[in-house]
Structure formats: structure tokens, C-alpha cells
Design an enzyme around this catalytic site. Structure first.
Site, short mmCIF file in Angstrom:
data_model
loop_
_atom_site.label_atom_id
_atom_site.label_comp_id
_atom_site.label_asym_id
_atom_site.label_seq_id
_atom_site.Cartn_x
_atom_site.Cartn_y
_atom_site.Cartn_z
CG ASP A 244 -11.43 -8.34 -2.94
OD1 ASP A 244 -11.92 -7.20 -3.21
OD2 ASP A 244 -10.53 -9.06 -3.08
CE1 TYR A 310 -6.57 -6.26 1.74
CE2 TYR A 310 -4.71 -5.07 2.09
CZ TYR A 310 -5.88 -5.07 1.86
OH TYR A 310 -6.61 -4.09 1.33
CE1 TYR A 382 -8.28 -2.71 -6.55
CE2 TYR A 382 -6.54 -1.29 -7.71
CZ TYR A 382 -7.64 -1.62 -7.34
OH TYR A 382 -8.61 -0.85 -7.75
#
Length: 431
Positions: A244, A310, A382
Site C-alpha cells: 500500500d 507484515y 489483505y
């Protein structure tokens, strides 16, 4: 087929040069050029018929003298490539239609099969190609050459095509609000202009006239030094997915490939180039592991299955205990997640449910309203929605399991690794 009888019929269609004679029997006695093969057949026929040996004293009506021009065309190719760095090449020929028709007629007159020997243009490719290799000290490559020389014999010119060159590496993005590639303004379509009230055009209000939503991108921070080092016409950035805009790319970095169109230099020193890119990016991004790569690396970077790790900073709507967080994290560890297209991307992604795996997850609290989670998951998972639940579109989610609202306030990608094998496989690298 009686070779000497067939050769005799070809010779009878005089004047036919040795190369055009030999080409009709190119599938016989390997190791000879067609010129040598034709000369030998002409001698053998003269011996068998006990006739005086004679070479044609007029221009060959089949090739119209073009088989005498191999050296000339090779020298012209070498000259056209003189300021281009390359290691492999290929030669292609567009033969004059009349020559191709002459060859068909010769085979018909000599009562030879239509597919006898080889095509004129195949011989021209080979003979000029051998000479180009000697003149430039390079090697022929029939699959993916660095350069392709196209000979148009009807016009008498040489056109050189330079195939792209590729660099592979990994990048880290060290500042937020930097996209991976240029992001055209959605209001002006990248033109940087809008219609003025009184007519005419004026700078776009939305992007300030730049044509882009962001002033810089990873692409803009990395490609200029590569383009300069390879002296190309254009550089295109290809990433293994993308983070992102507001996320950092840290840790081991994200694999990428830069494609340089029409490079005049193909072998820059990658260590020096790495330093130049990092200096040019000025702390906003950095690269490592730079290697020269094959053209297949672009497809690999864009299509190779990869897992992502992440690290997310999380804010909760209500106080959360360590035990509640530990219980929720344990429930998500190894879980199968169903995610309907997130609200934030449904304007550019198809509406469907994606099933992805959480390979592992860890988490801790900084205080009762703030914490951190680190997730290793299947590509395409996601993470923001895994935390928030996205109004029920993601199941299960951290928010749903805790029973409180949860949002990601900062997201970092710390690893992008191939699922079955690493991106930087030797089959896709040149060094």
C-alpha cells in the site's frame, strides 16, 4: 534421388552460381557450404561426363548475384552494431520476391521437389551470420539474442533491433506515501491539465499540474540510474506485487526487475549500479542484491507465487487484555480466511470471495488500546482487513474474534519470499 543427374539438370539451366546449385542439395554431405557443395557437384558432373570444366561467366539468374554479397552485408551489420554492447545476435533476411520465385522456377525446370534443399533466405541468414560472429566476436542465439539484424535485400538496407536488458534485485521503501510506480492523476488522466472556465486549458487543481497523484515513486527513485548506466531509451519497473502507498517495505525487501528498452550497454557493474541507485534515492528507498537477469525474470517477478510477512500497528476501540489478544491470535494462527473484495479496493478489483491462509501470526499489546501483530500469510491476503474485519467482509478477523473494533494505524511489509523456491533462481540470472 540420383544426385549427379539432378545436379546436371540444374547446371543445364545456366547461368546458375555454385551457391544456388549447392543449395538444392543442402541436405547432403554436411560440413560443406552450399558454395562448396555446388562447386563439388559441378566438378563431379564434368568428370563423369568427361567434359571441360567451366564456371558460369554470367550473373546467376536465380539469386541475381546476391550470394556474392555475404561479406558486404556482414560488414554493414557489424558497422550498424559498432556502438552497441551485445554478446549474442541473430540475422534475419527478407528475400526479394523475384529471387524466391526464381528458386521455385529452378526446381520446377530441374524436376526437383518443391522442398528440395533449403530456402535462399536461410542460407543468407547463416552465411551472413557466420561472418557477423567473426567480425564482432559474439555468438549467434536463435532463441533470445541481444540484437537482431534484419536484412532487406530488396531495398538493400540493414535494420538493427536491440532487445531489452533486465536487472533484478530487491527494494526497500523507507518512507510512507510513496507508491511503487507512477500514479497518474485520476482527475486529469495524467495530462496535468483541466478545462478553464473561459475556455482553453489550465493546470489541474487536483494534482497541481504534475499529472501524478504523488511526486515520487519507487520506480522514479530507482530506474533513472539504471537507464543511464545502460544508455537505453526507456526503463520499465516490474514489482513482485506491491505494498500500500502508506506502507513501508522493510526487512529483506521486495523483488523487482527493471526492463531497459534498446540499451546500448548491457553489462553495467551491478555493485556500482546498486550504490548509484541508493545514492540517487536519497534515503527514501534502497536496493540490494542487484543482478543482471534474463527476459523471463519479468514474468517470474510478476507471477511467481510468494508469501508475505507484515508488521502492523493496531489501535482498538475498547480496552483489550493480553489474554484476549493471545486467544484471538491463537485462533488466527494457521487459519483459512475468506475475504470478500475489501471496500477500499472494490472500485478496481472484481467482487468475489478470496480464500487465503494465515501461515503464522504473533501479537502483543503496547497498552490496553494499542498493540502490534506480525503476520506471515499467503500472497493476496489483505492484512488491514484481517485486523478490522472490513464490516464482516473478512472472516475470521482479529476484530471479530476480540469483539472490539480494530484498525491498522501503520503497516510495514518485512518479507516477500517465493512459496516453493526463491525468486533469484540461477535459471533467470546472467551472473
Amino acid at each position: 534421388m540420383d544426385v549427379l543427374s539432378a545436379a546436371r539438370r540444374v547446371i543445364a539451366e545456366d547461368p546458375v552460381c555454385d551457391a544456388c546449385l549447392g543449395r538444392q542439395f543442402a541436405d547432403r554431405s554436411f560440413g560443406l557450404t552450399n558454395d562448396e557443395r555446388g562447386h563439388s557437384l559441378r566438378v563431379a558432373v564434368a568428370l563423369e561426363d568427361d567434359e571441360d570444366f567451366e564456371e558460369p561467366d554470367e550473373e546467376c539468374w536465380v539469386c541475381e548475384g546476391l550470394t556474392d554479397e555475404y561479406d558486404d552485408y556482414a560488414e554493414r551489420v557489424a558497422k550498424a552494431l559498432s556502438d552497441i554492447g551485445f554478446e549474442t545476435y541473430q540475422v534475419g533476411t527478407r528475400a526479394p520476391p523475384l529471387v524466391e520465385e526464381n528458386e521455385r522456377l529452378l526446381r520446377e525446370l530441374a524436376d526437383l521437389p518443391e522442398d528440395a534443399g533449403e530456402l535462399f533466405k536461410s542460407e543468407f541468414n547463416r552465411e551472413v551470420g557466420k561472418r557477423v560472429g567473426r567480425l564482432t566476436d559474439t555468438e549467434v542465439d536463435f532463441e533470445r539474442p541481444d540484437v537482431l539484424a534484419l536484412l532487406n535485400l530488396e531495398r538493400g538496407d540493414v535494420d538493427v533491433q536491440v532487445n531489452p536488458a533486465f536487472v533484478f534485485g530487491r527494494y526497500r521503501k523507507l518512507e510512507r506515501d510513496i507508491p511503487q510506480t507512477k500514479w497518474p492523476c485520476r482527475e486529469c488522466g495524467g495530462s496535468g491539465k483541466q478545462l478553464a472556465e473561459g475556455g482553453g486549458e489550465e493546470p489541474c487543481d487536483y494534482c497541481g499540474g504534475s499529472g501524478f497523484l504523488y511526486d515520487e515513486s519507487v520506480e522514479q527513485l530507482t530506474t533513472p540510474p539504471v537507464l543511464d548506466a545502460m544508455d537505453g531509451e526507456e526503463a520499465i519497473f516490474h514489482g513482485a506485487g506491491r505494498e500500500d502507498v502508506d506502507a513501508l517495505m522493510l526487512g529483506t525487501g521486495r523483488p523487482f526487475a527493471i526492463e531497459v528498452k534498446k540499451p546500448r550497454r548491457r553489462n553495467p557493474n551491478t555493485d556500482e549500479l546498486e550504490r548509484e541507485i541508493n545514492e540517487f534515492a536519497d534515503g527514501k528507498a534502497e536496493v540490494e542484491g542487484l543482478r543482471l537477469a534474463t527476459h523471463d525474470m519479468v514474468e517470474r517477478v510478476k507471477g511467481h507465487d510468494a508469501s508475505k510477512t507484515y508488521r502492523a500497528q493496531v489501535e482498538f476501540d475498547e480496552p483489550v487484555t493480553e489474554s484476549a489478544l493471545a486467544e484471538a491470535v491463537e485462533e488466527l494462527d494457521g487459519a483459512t480466511i475468506e475475504q470478500f473484495t475489501p471496500n477500499r479496493v472494490d472500485h478496481r478489483r472484481a467482487n468475489l470471495t478470496r480464500v487465503r491462509e494465515v501461515y503464522s501470526i504473533e501479537g502483543h499489546l503496547d497498552d490496553e488500546r494499542h498493540g502490534e501483530v506480525e503476520v506471515h500469510g499467503q500472497g493476496g491476503l489483505y492484512i488491514k482487513e484481517l485486523v478490522s474485519g472490513d464490516e464482516g467482509r473478512t472472516e475470521p478477523s482479529l476484530s471479530g474474534l476480540l469483539g472490539v473494533g480494530a484498525d491498522v494505524t501503520a503497516l510495514d511489509v518485512v518479507a516477500v519470499e517465493g512459496e516453493e523456491e526463491p525468486f533469484d533462481h540461477d535459471d533467470f540470472l546472467l551472473e
